[in-house]
Design an enzyme around this catalytic site. Structure first.
Site, mmCIF file in Angstrom:
data_model
loop_
_atom_site.group_PDB
_atom_site.id
_atom_site.type_symbol
_atom_site.label_atom_id
_atom_site.label_comp_id
_atom_site.label_asym_id
_atom_site.label_seq_id
_atom_site.Cartn_x
_atom_site.Cartn_y
_atom_site.Cartn_z
ATOM 1 N N GLU A 132 -9.263 4.216 -1.922
ATOM 2 C CA GLU A 132 -8.093 4.031 -2.787
ATOM 3 C C GLU A 132 -8.500 3.283 -4.053
ATOM 4 O OE1 GLU A 132 -4.550 2.580 -0.893
ATOM 5 O OE2 GLU A 132 -5.171 3.247 1.107
ATOM 6 N N GLU A 156 -9.521 12.612 7.984
ATOM 7 C CA GLU A 156 -9.422 13.940 7.367
ATOM 8 C C GLU A 156 -10.766 14.665 7.371
ATOM 9 O OE1 GLU A 156 -6.820 13.627 3.553
ATOM 10 O OE2 GLU A 156 -7.548 11.627 4.070
ATOM 11 N N ARG A 160 -6.906 4.198 13.534
ATOM 12 C CA ARG A 160 -6.046 5.376 13.713
ATOM 13 C C ARG A 160 -5.378 5.422 15.081
ATOM 14 N NH1 ARG A 160 -5.290 6.293 8.562
ATOM 15 N NH2 ARG A 160 -7.210 6.804 7.461
ATOM 16 N N ASP A 173 -8.805 0.593 2.405
ATOM 17 C CA ASP A 173 -7.769 0.209 3.373
ATOM 18 C C ASP A 173 -8.271 0.588 4.771
ATOM 19 O OD1 ASP A 173 -5.425 -0.228 4.790
ATOM 20 O OD2 ASP A 173 -4.495 1.636 4.119
ATOM 21 N N ASP A 187 0.846 -1.190 0.000
ATOM 22 C CA ASP A 187 0.000 0.000 0.000
ATOM 23 C C ASP A 187 0.884 1.242 0.000
ATOM 24 O OD1 ASP A 187 -2.435 1.322 -0.053
ATOM 25 O OD2 ASP A 187 -2.484 1.522 2.128
ATOM 26 N N LYS A 213 -3.300 -1.551 10.008
ATOM 27 C CA LYS A 213 -3.781 -1.778 8.636
ATOM 28 C C LYS A 213 -3.962 -3.262 8.345
ATOM 29 C CE LYS A 213 -2.789 2.600 7.286
ATOM 30 N NZ LYS A 213 -3.670 3.478 6.515
ATOM 31 N N HIS A 221 -3.847 14.066 0.919
ATOM 32 C CA HIS A 221 -3.973 13.158 2.060
ATOM 33 C C HIS A 221 -2.725 13.210 2.937
ATOM 34 C CE1 HIS A 221 -4.867 9.559 4.408
ATOM 35 N NE2 HIS A 221 -3.694 9.051 4.049
ATOM 36 N N THR A 261 -8.576 -5.384 4.148
ATOM 37 C CA THR A 261 -8.512 -4.470 3.007
ATOM 38 C C THR A 261 -9.541 -4.993 2.019
ATOM 39 O OG1 THR A 261 -6.139 -4.153 3.357
ATOM 40 C CG2 THR A 261 -7.025 -3.514 1.202
ATOM 41 N N GLN A 307 -2.562 3.033 14.917
ATOM 42 C CA GLN A 307 -1.565 3.592 13.991
ATOM 43 C C GLN A 307 -0.735 4.690 14.656
ATOM 44 O OE1 GLN A 307 -3.390 5.137 10.426
ATOM 45 N NE2 GLN A 307 -1.470 5.757 9.492
ATOM 46 N N GLU A 346 -10.084 4.128 4.114
ATOM 47 C CA GLU A 346 -9.266 4.891 3.171
ATOM 48 C C GLU A 346 -9.739 4.562 1.768
ATOM 49 O OE1 GLU A 346 -5.053 4.410 4.003
ATOM 50 O OE2 GLU A 346 -5.192 5.908 5.619
HETATM 51 CA CA CA Z 1 -3.692 3.292 2.721
#
Ligand code: CA
Length: 419
Positions: free
Chosen positions: A201, A361, A235, A231, A126, A251, A133, A255, A238, A199
């Site tokens: 993507e 975000e 948080r 994904d 990834d 993560k 971002h 996915t 993370q 996420e």
């Molecule tokens: Ca990602």
């Protein structure tokens, strides 16, 4: 290029995702038959390629490409067979085709089908290639002065993920447990993630392997097709674990990918260039032509028992690095790439608040919760929430659709006795 007309009537609508121009590849089961079959989406139908092959109608020399309910064998077969199959499908499903009578009985209504993983993910990497971002997340995690790491404008940064975590759209996603430590806590705790996120993507599927470095142009030719990719990201896990080696357990839960592989030829009319470089790239990363695609993307969130709210709209052309650049960088050390390698693009955020591809975000770290239809708010995902990614390239009177990439959040497991 206009809409190409098919003898399958439902494929001839300007807003349908699967016209003759598209022809994406998926794996399905239908009715009481639990045998997985290869299928091609056309309008509201699926052409059963496993049956096409069994009837002796496949244009490929090998007569056992679709027998196993996976597209792995076609991917392995290489570009000549990819082109042969696509050319045959475009002719066989076109209006006026003399194969219409033979193929009509091999169509299955999409509404009666369950979709499965279309290929075997051999490896998963990834990237972190969206500048909006990376700037947003960097500002939240490290402050505005240190938002972009010093290497960011030179390297498509990525991390090696887990192929085992990749699931097909529709697979429920269970809230993970993990080690977390809030900014005001002296010591970490083991707890269900309270900041579970998405996420938005794109995923690029590598179709041809490599043993050594490849150019960006060669890398582009190695890509078989694209899917939508979510994904899922914890948080709070993370934020505590990511330095110095990047994301790991944050993560690793799941996915999700959309079930239809949209092939590179279907996207050719939508090629577009990456944004202007803010720092010259080293020659091995320079693109010889447009390598991104103009693909409209959206994220819907549906609370349990509620209605959908579109929480973000953006476009794949917002990425700073293309998948071809990412693949060229990935192979630059001699890292062997394999057919079935999946490359996540990185979160696709645009410049505006409602074009951000993650709740982190959108809610700015939880400080500005998102308001849903009906008045509920979200900073991060709640149990029972369903997230749906949508995407399509808009042509002249037709669309190249990706279908959807969906997942519902299940509650965390009970606390294990040993934890
Ligand atoms: Ca990602």
């Amino acid at each position: 290029m206009p809409l190409k007309r098919s003898w399958v009537d439902s494929a001839n609508t300007p807003e349908g995702p699967f016209p003759l121009n598209n022809l994406p590849y998926g794996v399905f089961t239908a009715g009481d038959d639990d045998e997985a079959r290869c299928g091609v989406a056309i309008g509201e139908m699926i052409l059963d390629m496993t049956a096409v092959e069994a009837e002796g109608l496949s244009p490929l020399d090998d007569d056992e490409v679709f027998a196993w309910g996976t597209w792995d064998l076609l991917i392995d077969a290489g570009p000549a067979d990819w082109a042969t199959l696509r050319g045959w499908l475009e002719a066989a499903l076109a209006e006026g085709s003399d194969l219409a009578d033979a193929l009509a009985p091999l169509l299955v209504p999409m509404a009666d089908a369950t979709l499965h993983m279309p290929f075997t993910v051999t490896e998963y990497t990834d990237f972190y290639a969206g500048k909006h971002h990376a700037t947003n997340v960097g500002t939240m995690f490290r402050g505005a002065e240190n938002a972009l790491p010093p290497n960011w404008l030179s390297i498509p940064i990525g991390y090696n993920g887990r192929a085992s975590s990749v699931v097909v759209s529709g697979t429920p996603v269970r809230r993970p447990w993990g080690q977390v430590k809030g900014p005001d806590e002296a010591l970490p705790r083991f707890a269900p993630s309270a900041r579970f996120d998405i996420e938005l993507e794109m995923g690029a599927i590598v179709g041809r392997g490599s043993e050594g470095p490849v150019s960006v142009a060669e890398a582009d030719g190695m890509i078989f097709g694209y899917v939508l990719l979510n994904d899922w990201s914890a948080r709070d896990i993370q934020a505590w674990e990511y330095q110095p080696l990047g994301p790991f357990q944050a993560k690793a839960t799941a996915t999700s990918i959309s079930p239809w592989i949209v092939t590179r030829p279907a996207l050719e009319p939508f090629r577009t260039s990456t944004p202007e470089r803010e720092r010259d790239l080293l020659p091995y990363l320079r693109e010889p032509g447009p390598m991104l695609y103009d693909i409209d993307l959206a994220v819907d969130l549906i609370p349990e028992g509620g209605t959908a709210t579109t929480i973000a709209r953006t476009n794949y052309r917002e990425m700073y690095y293309s998948s071809a650049q990412q693949l060229a960088h990935h192979a630059s050390s001699g890292c062997p790439m394999r057919p079935g390698d999946l490359l996540g693009s990185g979160t696709i955020s645009g410049p505006d608040r409602d074009s951000r591809g993650s709740l982190l975000e959108l809610s700015w770290g939880g400080k500005e919760p998102v308001t849903l239809e009906g008045g509920a708010t979200r900073s991060f995902l709640q149990d029972g929430d369903t997230v749906i990614l949508r995407g399509h390239a808009q042509g002249d009177g037709y669309r190249i659709g990706f279908g959807t990439c969906e997942g519902i959040i299940l509650p965390a497991i009970d606390k294990p006795a040993w934890a």
